[in-house]
Design an enzyme around this catalytic site. Structure first.
Site, short mmCIF file in Angstrom:
data_model
loop_
_atom_site.label_atom_id
_atom_site.label_comp_id
_atom_site.label_asym_id
_atom_site.label_seq_id
_atom_site.Cartn_x
_atom_site.Cartn_y
_atom_site.Cartn_z
N ASP A 255 4.30 -7.39 21.27
CA ASP A 255 3.75 -7.81 19.99
C ASP A 255 2.28 -8.20 20.19
OD1 ASP A 255 5.02 -8.53 17.09
OD2 ASP A 255 3.46 -9.98 17.58
N TYR A 405 -3.32 -12.61 11.78
CA TYR A 405 -3.37 -11.22 11.30
C TYR A 405 -4.68 -10.95 10.57
CZ TYR A 405 1.48 -10.36 12.55
OH TYR A 405 2.64 -10.17 13.27
N HIS A 461 12.42 -5.12 19.68
CA HIS A 461 11.09 -5.71 19.70
C HIS A 461 11.00 -6.98 20.54
CE1 HIS A 461 7.07 -6.37 18.07
NE2 HIS A 461 7.41 -7.60 17.76
#
Length: 485
Positions: A255, A405, A461
């Protein structure tokens, strides 16, 4: 410059060769001419393949302007996670006052977190989950904080209890992502620090593990200034490792941790002995890649896709537009207006749990979308999942974690990686249920020194959290190969 020098060199040498007859004298000059061309080619290749690095720079993320005088406090301070009855009482009050919306008939997780199952999770959280006990679990490893570039950085540092005689301990920095935390690594840490005890090897590779919290996540202070991205994080983590006394070390991530450790490898390649990833970002989109995906659906070998690549990309890629839209709504929110949604999540533990745990469903296995419980308890326990949620809740860090982000997507996040490339020894574990798969041929365009690339048998993930043994085995295998190089 090499593309200008080379044609001129060829022209000069060829004109000399043509001006001589094929005599004994001229026969001697031919190898000399060839050597001249070879020398020019070698110089050009060296110049062309000179390793570029990411500029390290400097930063200040504390409140207000950077102090003009005074050296930053570089002390490393022991840290302990604590809780209180007041904190738990406030949580319970909010859980008891939650409002729920009825799910549509027949809906599982395809509209998001199923509210019927959410009520079961909240009931467990309120009546059975023991935060005092989980705080003890979190404190079983040594925690520390240190101030870097104006903010306090939290990390755990776990050393092996026993090291076989003559064996070197390898420092390993492991970096989490969103919506995870340092807690993701709690199951893999003992496998890496005591591998022989768990039957992973005979002690030839042993690690001491450092797991920091990305600034703005968990117990690391949030940046007070705009612009804090993965490059700034990479620089801070290099400073952290240097402060701990390490000159060379291995780094690992998935990630956001993948991007951070990749940037670390580009920034100070002389310090990174090896880079291990369980997620590789695809890089900048291009017409060539789009065409490759289209052609690869029918003749994957023609565009360099392996059989495993094709299995992981299709038929998923054939409906990728819908799937990406379905799984990336959070990204668009967090990359544009993170504070708007974040304020609501910071105020509601039920909303926070739904928002975070939904990712642990479909990012672990896409098929969990069709399960009414999201398949969550088939891979994790509710204690594990809620402990991760609690780290966000008690620190109030969901807004600052979402801002990460916006800071990274305000500019092209793949530009630095694609332009500079990665030249340190690299190991890649491709898990089959990862959100998106990057084919090996594309990976090689950026990572020039791949030591091992493996298609893992299972897992998604959150590899360290879901399949700690598989990931530990792959990390050990990778480091063993690097050490033998």
């Amino acid at each position: 410059m090499w593309h200008q020098i080379l044609p001129n060199a060829w022209e000069n040498i060829l004109s000399q060769i043509r001006s001589f007859e094929y005599s004994q004298k001229n026969a001697v000059l031919l190898p000399v001419a060839a050597l001249g061309v070879g020398g020019i080619l070698l110089c050009c290749l060296r110049s062309r393949h000179k390793v570029k690095t990411l500029e390290m720079g400097d930063g200040w993320w504390g409140s207000g302007e950077r102090p003009l005088k005074g050296k930053e406090d570089e002390s490393i301070r022991p840290f302990k996670i604590e809780t209180s009855d007041r904190e738990i009482e406030d949580l319970h009050r909010r859980l008891e006052q939650a409002r729920y919306a009825e799910p549509l008939e027949g809906a599982a997780f395809d509209y998001g977190f199923n509210s019927n199952y959410l009520q079961r999770v909240v009931a467990y959280w309120r009546n059975e989950f023991d935060w005092h006990k989980q705080v003890e679990v979190l404190n079983k490893y040594p925690h520390f904080r240190t101030t870097i570039e104006g903010i306090d950085i939290h990390f755990i540092h776990v050393k092996p209890s026993y090291v076989p005689h003559g064996r070197a301990v390898q420092p390993l920095l492991m970096v989490h992502g969103w919506p995870g935390s340092f807690y993701e690594f709690y199951k893999i840490i003992p496998l890496l620090t005591e591998p022989a005890r768990y039957g992973l090897n005979d002690g030839d590779v042993v690690f001491e593990v450092i797991c920091p919290s990305i600034p703005g996540y968990g117990f690391s202070e949030a940046p007070h200034q705009k612009g804090f991205d993965t490059i700034a994080t990479a620089r801070i983590f290099h400073k952290l490792m240097n402060r701990l006394g390490f000159k060379q070390y291995y780094v690992q991530g998935g990630d956001w941790g993948s991007r951070v450790t990749t940037n670390m490898s580009q920034m100070l390649p002389q310090s990174v002995k090896g880079l291990h990833l369980n997620l590789v970002f695809r890089g900048s989109p291009s017409l060539r890649k789009i065409l490759a995906v289209m052609i690869g659906a029918y003749v994957p070998w023609l565009v360099g896709f392996t059989r495993e690549d094709a299995q992981l990309m299709y038929p998923f890629m054939q409906k990728s537009i819908y799937t990406i839209l379905q799984e990336s709504g959070y990204l668009h929110i967090q990359a544009t207006k993170p504070d708007t949604a974040g304020c609501g999540l910071n105020d509601s533990p039920v909303g926070l749990a739904a928002y975070i745990l939904e990712k642990f469903s479909t990012w672990t296995d896409k098929s969990f979308l069709h399960k009414t419980d999201g398949g969550l308890e088939s891979k994790y326990t509710l204690d594990e999942l809620l402990t991760n949620v609690m780290i966000y809740w008690v620190t109030g860090s969901i807004v600052s974690s979402m801002r990460y982000y916006k800071e990274n997507f305000s500019k092209d996040p793949t530009l630095a990686v694609d332009r500079i490339g990665v030249h340190v020894p690299t190991g890649i574990a491709a898990f089959p249920h990862e959100i998106l798969h990057t084919p090996r041929v594309w990976v090689k365009e950026v990572f020039s020194n791949i030591v091992t690339f493996s298609y893992m048998p299972r897992g998604g993930h959150f590899a360290a959290f879901e399949e700690p043994r598989l990931l530990a085995e792959h990390i050990i295998q990778f480091v063993r190969k690097v050490e033998k190089l």
